[in-house]
Scaffold this active site. Structure first.
Site, PDB file in Angstrom:
ATOM      1  N   ASN A 156       0.855  -1.201   0.000  1.00 40.53           N
ATOM      2  CA  ASN A 156       0.000   0.000   0.000  1.00 40.53           C
ATOM      3  C   ASN A 156       0.886   1.244   0.000  1.00 40.53           C
ATOM      4  O   ASN A 156       2.107   1.144  -0.073  1.00 40.53           O
ATOM      5  CB  ASN A 156      -0.949  -0.032   1.196  1.00 40.53           C
ATOM      6  N   LYS A 199       9.126 -16.876 -10.717  1.00 46.04           N
ATOM      7  CA  LYS A 199       8.381 -15.759 -11.290  1.00 46.04           C
ATOM      8  C   LYS A 199       7.206 -16.300 -12.121  1.00 46.04           C
ATOM      9  O   LYS A 199       7.409 -17.166 -12.986  1.00 46.04           O
ATOM     10  CB  LYS A 199       9.324 -14.921 -12.163  1.00 46.04           C
ATOM     11  N   ASP A 246      -4.305 -10.176  12.928  1.00 45.09           N
ATOM     12  CA  ASP A 246      -4.512  -8.772  13.278  1.00 45.09           C
ATOM     13  C   ASP A 246      -3.525  -8.457  14.410  1.00 45.09           C
ATOM     14  O   ASP A 246      -3.701  -8.882  15.558  1.00 45.09           O
ATOM     15  CB  ASP A 246      -5.966  -8.550  13.721  1.00 45.09           C
ATOM     16  N   ILE A 247      -2.467  -7.736  14.064  1.00 46.15           N
ATOM     17  CA  ILE A 247      -1.353  -7.549  15.001  1.00 46.15           C
ATOM     18  C   ILE A 247      -1.812  -6.816  16.261  1.00 46.15           C
ATOM     19  O   ILE A 247      -1.575  -7.250  17.388  1.00 46.15           O
ATOM     20  CB  ILE A 247      -0.207  -6.766  14.311  1.00 46.15           C
ATOM     21  N   VAL A 248      -2.480  -5.677  16.045  1.00 49.33           N
ATOM     22  CA  VAL A 248      -2.832  -4.849  17.212  1.00 49.33           C
ATOM     23  C   VAL A 248      -3.844  -5.588  18.091  1.00 49.33           C
ATOM     24  O   VAL A 248      -3.756  -5.533  19.336  1.00 49.33           O
ATOM     25  CB  VAL A 248      -3.308  -3.445  16.763  1.00 49.33           C
ATOM     26  N   PHE A 278      -4.705   2.856  14.960  1.00 52.80           N
ATOM     27  CA  PHE A 278      -5.081   3.850  13.952  1.00 52.80           C
ATOM     28  C   PHE A 278      -6.232   3.279  13.152  1.00 52.80           C
ATOM     29  O   PHE A 278      -6.389   2.052  13.071  1.00 52.80           O
ATOM     30  CB  PHE A 278      -3.910   4.140  13.005  1.00 52.80           C
ATOM     31  N   LYS A 332     -13.572  -0.179  15.496  1.00 46.36           N
ATOM     32  CA  LYS A 332     -12.262  -0.828  15.656  1.00 46.36           C
ATOM     33  C   LYS A 332     -11.738  -0.672  17.087  1.00 46.36           C
ATOM     34  O   LYS A 332     -11.082  -1.563  17.629  1.00 46.36           O
ATOM     35  CB  LYS A 332     -11.251  -0.227  14.669  1.00 46.36           C
ATOM     36  N   LYS A 372     -11.137  -4.277  18.597  1.00 51.40           N
ATOM     37  CA  LYS A 372      -9.729  -4.666  18.774  1.00 51.40           C
ATOM     38  C   LYS A 372      -9.277  -4.484  20.221  1.00 51.40           C
ATOM     39  O   LYS A 372      -8.099  -4.658  20.532  1.00 51.40           O
ATOM     40  CB  LYS A 372      -8.843  -3.855  17.822  1.00 51.40           C
TER      41      LYS A 372
END
Ligand code: PMT
Length: 405
Positions: free
Chosen positions: A210, A289, A306-308, A323, A337, A341
């Site tokens: 991203n 490739k 989901d890390i957080v 965030f 969230k 979370k």
């Protein structure tokens, strides 16, 4: 108020080629409200004139210990007492050696002996001279006397060599001056911060990612370090330099970021998840490739951790800040969230607005807890980060004081 407002800075300039950068340094320090008095060695005057530095500093330049007129105006002892800090930039191997020996054979070395103010040295010399045993022993001596050693930086040198020995950039020196005077309200805290994008491999040459540049997360890390926190910065691949003083862990994928976050978070007092983590990764990463054999192609994706949320489910979790990068219904999604979370705070980032969010130099946030919200207006990301870190600490302190009651 600016951190450097009314700070009294003696800038000592010794005779290195980097002396040509010092008028810019003086100008930038003055822009931030500092009062700057310049002291030059004889060598410095071969590279830059006292008149230039007098013009930019707005103060007379001192260059002699034995000048009766100068001693009448502001004697060397008075100057030594006046300073809140003495910054020597550039500091040659010669001035470093003389200060380390306690010599007082010119005005600048005498000032260092006569002052009780902190002294910061920004070394600038050929890389071989920097690595020379004598220089390293002198630096070790100064460090043990609690002198601050700012740099040197690495890169191409005036003599054509490449290596350590360049004076830090003017912007870095100004930042270090700010950090030096910044209030250390996060002392004894450990902030673990995720920043930047993640890259999810498709094959050996392609990935999904991203637009995160890391600027927001790095600015938060910088604000926390300046406020005295120990900072562990877990960073995806970015093209910017991490703030001085952080422990930086470089990762590529969400899986790697997840592992490092779970490793460092339990030791943290505060966890800030600013990274734009890929929600999905490719199920079967091709070892070779992938060839363009068809007009269309499908990739099977699987959810990343989901890390957080996983850090927030630890028994010994730190204070949790997430965030939310949203393009619509920002408040509703951010609040969702926050609860889902299990976070203490969430910083909502409207990334649909132009001039803020991903890869911009500026940002605007709204910080939500379950009971209140605070707007952080559009500004440079560093200013936004300074404000955010202050607010996070207020909530952290409030939560801890309730726990103690
Ligand atoms: O890096 P810059 O160019 O400066 O841009 C800054 C930014 C826009 C990336 C930053 O301000 C920001 O908004 N970061 C969060 C981006 C994001 O992925 O938001 P999200 O709403 O998808 O995720 C919500 C929260 O969960 C975030 O704290 C995120 O870090 C975290 N998350 C998401 C997915 C996942 N697998 N693990 C996570 O920890």
């Amino acid at each position: 108020m600016q951190i450097l407002q009314d700070k009294k800075i003696v800038l000592g300039i010794s005779g290195g080629i980097a002396a040509y950068k010092t008028p810019d340094l003086v100008r930038r320090l003055k822009e931030q409200g500092a009062d700057v008095r310049v002291v030059m060695t004889e060598g410095a005057k071969a590279f830059i004139t006292p008149l230039t530095l007098q013009a930019v500093s707005g103060n007379p330049v001192s260059d002699s210990l034995l000048d009766t007129q100068a001693e009448l105006a502001m004697g060397h002892i008075e100057l030594a007492k006046w300073a809140d800090i003495i910054v020597i930039a550039p500091a040659t191997a010669d001035i470093i050696a003389r200060i380390a020996c306690g010599m007082a054979n010119d005005l600048l070395s005498t000032l260092c002996l006569a002052t009780t103010a902190p002294v910061a040295i920004a070394p600038a010399m050929n890389q071989q001279m920097w690595h020379a045993q004598a220089t390293q022993e002198n630096i070790a001596k100064l460090t043990s006397r609690t002198y601050h050693i700012w740099g040197p930086g690495a890169g191409e040198q005036a003599c054509g060599d490449i290596g350590l020995g360049r004076m830090l950039e003017v912007s870095e020196l100004v930042t270090l001056c700010n950090d030096f005077f910044a209030e250390k309200y996060l002392e004894n805290q450990h902030w673990v911060i995720t920043a930047g994008p993640t890259r999810e491999a498709i094959d050996p040459v392609r990935y999904i990612s991203n637009h995160s540049s890391g600027k927001m997360g790095y600015a938060i890390a910088h604000a926390a370090v300046s406020a005295g926190a120990k900072v562990t910065l877990i960073s995806g691949p970015v093209a910017i330099t991490p703030p001085i003083g952080c422990h930086v862990i470089q990762v590529n994928s969400a899986e790697e970021m997840h592992q490092q976050a779970l490793k460092y978070a339990p030791d943290g007092t505060t966890f800030v998840a600013c990274a734009a983590v890929a929600d999905y990764r490719v199920a079967n990463v091709s070892a070779q490739k992938i060839k363009k054999n068809n007009d269309a192609m499908q990739l099977d994706l699987v959810r990343n951790h989901d890390i957080v949320a996983d850090v927030a489910s630890l028994a010994n979790k730190p204070f949790m800040v997430g965030f939310a990068a949203e393009t619509q219904d920002v408040e509703q999604y951010a609040r969702g969230k926050l609860v889902r979370k299990n976070l203490d705070l969430i910083a909502a980032n409207d990334v649909a607005k132009s001039g803020q969010g991903f890869n911009s130099d500026n940002n605007a946030l709204t910080l939500y807890s379950t009971i209140d919200k605070t707007d952080i207006p559009l500004a440079n990301k560093q200013l936004v980060a300074n404000h955010l870190v202050l607010l996070i600490n207020q909530h952290y302190t409030a939560k801890n004081s309730i726990k103690k009651q």
